[in-house]
Design an enzyme around this catalytic site. Structure first.
Site, PDB file in Angstrom:
ATOM      1  N   ASN A  77     -72.700  53.642 -27.693  1.00 25.35           N
ATOM      2  CA  ASN A  77     -72.307  54.486 -26.806  1.00 25.35           C
ATOM      3  C   ASN A  77     -72.248  53.763 -25.463  1.00 25.35           C
ATOM      4  O   ASN A  77     -73.047  52.964 -24.536  1.00 25.35           O
ATOM      5  CB  ASN A  77     -73.922  55.370 -26.318  1.00 25.35           C
ATOM      6  N   HIS A  99     -66.079  61.716 -27.812  1.00 27.68           N
ATOM      7  CA  HIS A  99     -67.478  60.674 -26.634  1.00 27.68           C
ATOM      8  C   HIS A  99     -67.680  60.027 -27.768  1.00 27.68           C
ATOM      9  O   HIS A  99     -68.705  60.748 -28.841  1.00 27.68           O
ATOM     10  CB  HIS A  99     -68.143  61.520 -25.809  1.00 27.68           C
ATOM     11  N   CYS A 122     -70.139  61.043 -19.092  1.00 24.66           N
ATOM     12  CA  CYS A 122     -69.868  60.668 -20.824  1.00 24.66           C
ATOM     13  C   CYS A 122     -68.449  61.128 -20.275  1.00 24.66           C
ATOM     14  O   CYS A 122     -67.336  60.990 -21.379  1.00 24.66           O
ATOM     15  CB  CYS A 122     -70.247  60.781 -22.076  1.00 24.66           C
TER      16      CYS A 122
END
Length: 319
Positions: free
Chosen positions: A275, A245, A113
Site C-alpha cells: 500500500n 487504490h 489514499c
C-alpha cells in the site's frame, strides 16, 4: 471550455525490497499470514537519503520524457502526498526545483489514499477553466517513514513509491459523456468515520481500524464506482482496466467484481508494492501501460479511497 487528457505516465520505486520473510524476522508474522490476509508479497522501502520529493521527481521526469515534453513546458505541478514531513517548501515546489522547471503553480494535496484521483480532477478542472495548459500530477508517499514496524497488523501493508501523469489541454475532447480524455469526477467522504485511518502523533505513525475500512470499502464503494462509470457514459463491461487504490488484495478483488467490469484488467500491483497510498493508482496504471496490457484510448476506471474516509474516481482514456 477545452477538455484535458492524460498523455503520459511514469513511476518510480526505491531499490530496496522488503519481503514477507524479511518482515517475519522483525515482527511476529509469516509469509503465509501476510499473503492470506492482504495478498502482499513484497514492498519497496526508501532510505533516509530518499525523501518524498526525490521519489516524486523521478516519476515526474519519466512521465515528461514519455510525453516528449521539457520541464519548462509545465505550468502546474500537483503532488498528492500525506507523508511530507516538512511544511515548506511544499513537495510540489521541491519537485519543480529538482526538475528545473520555469515558474509553474505548485500545490500539495493531502487526501491520503485518494489523493491522486483528487489531484487529477483538480488538474482537469484547472485546464478546463483556462488557468493551465499542461500539468504534472504526481502521487508520492514514503509510508515506511510513518510505519510502526512493531505493529504486525499495519507494517506488513506499507510501501514507498511514486507515480506521475502528464495532463494537457485538448480542444478536440468533446465535453460530452463518453468522450475521450478525463471523465467527470465523483468524489466525497464520510467525515464521521474519518478516524478509521489515521496518521497522527510526533513522530507521525500510521494506524487504522482495519475491519471498519474493509466493510466500508467492500459494501459502500462498488455502487459509487458504478456511478463514476455512469457519469462518464461508459458501462462497467466496457472498461478495459480497473485501477483501484492498492490497499489490500482482499478489498481490490471483491470491489472490482461488484463493479461488474467483467472484461477489464484488474490492477494488482499491491502484491509487489504494498500500500503506497497516493502513489498506488498512478504507479499501478503506469506499469499496466508499460507492459502493454491496456490499449491506447481504452477506457480505464481510476478509483481512490481510504483516509478521511474519502473517495474520488473518474474514467480516463488510456494514453
Amino acid at each position: 471550455m477545452t477538455g484535458s487528457r492524460v498523455v503520459a505516465l511514469g513511476h518510480y520505486q526505491p531499490a530496496k525490497v522488503l519481503t514477507n520473510d524479511d518482515l517475519a524476522a522483525m515482527v511476529d508474522t509469516s509469509d503465509e499470514w501476510i499473503t492470506s490476509r492482504v495478498g502482499i508479497k513484497t514492498r519497496h522501502v526508501g532510505g533516509p537519503d530518499e525523501p518524498v520529493d526525490e521519489l516524486a521527481a523521478h516519476a515526474g521526469a519519466k512521465a515528461l520524457a514519455s510525453a516528449g515534453l521539457q520541464p519548462s513546458d509545465i505550468d502546474l505541478v500537483l503532488v498528492a502526498t500525506s507523508t511530507a514531513i516538512d511544511r515548506s517548501p511544499s513537495m510540489a515546489a521541491r519537485v519543480a526545483a529538482r526538475l528545473s522547471m520555469g515558474s509553474p503553480a505548485v500545490l500539495d494535496i493531502n487526501v491520503v489514499c485518494s489523493g491522486f484521483t483528487h489531484a487529477l480532477a483538480m488538474a482537469d478542472h484547472t485546464i478546463r477553466a483556462g488557468a493551465a495548459t499542461r500539468a504534472l500530477v504526481i502521487g508520492a508517499d514514503k509510508m515506511g517513514d510513518i510505519a510502526d514496524w512493531t505493529d504486525r497488523s499495519t507494517c506488513v501493508l506499507l510501501g514507498d513509491g511514486a507515480g506521475a501523469a502528464v495532463v494537457t489541454a485538448d480542444p478536440s475532447v468533446p465535453d460530452t459523456p463518453g468522450g475521450p480524455g478525463i471523465g467527470p469526477v465523483l468524489w466525497g467522504s464520510v467525515p464521521e468515520m474519518g478516524n478509521a485511518v489515521r496518521i497522527e502523533g510526533t513522530p507521525p505513525r500510521f494506524a487504522q481500524e482495519g475491519q471498519s475500512v474493509y466493510r466500508w470499502a467492500t459494501t459502500q464503494l462498488p455502487p459509487i464506482a458504478r456511478q463514476v462509470c455512469e457519469k462518464a457514459g461508459v458501462a462497467p463491461e466496457e472498461l478495459a482496466a480497473v485501477v483501484l487504490h492498492q490497499a489490500n488484495l482482499r478489498i481490490i478483488e471483491p470491489v472490482a467484481r461488484k463493479i461488474g467490469a467483467v472484461n477489464a484488467v484488474i490492477a494488482r500491483d499491491v502484491v509487489d508494492s504494498g500500500n503506497t497510498s497516493a502513489a498506488s493508482i498512478p504507479m499501478a496504471l503506469s506499469k499496466l501501460v508499460e507492459r502493454g496490457e491496456v490499449a491506447a484510448g481504452a477506457p480505464v476506471l481510476l478509483f481512490g479511497f481510504g483516509g478521511n474516509l474519502s473517495y474520488a474516481g473518474q474514467v480516463i482514456r488510456c494514453p
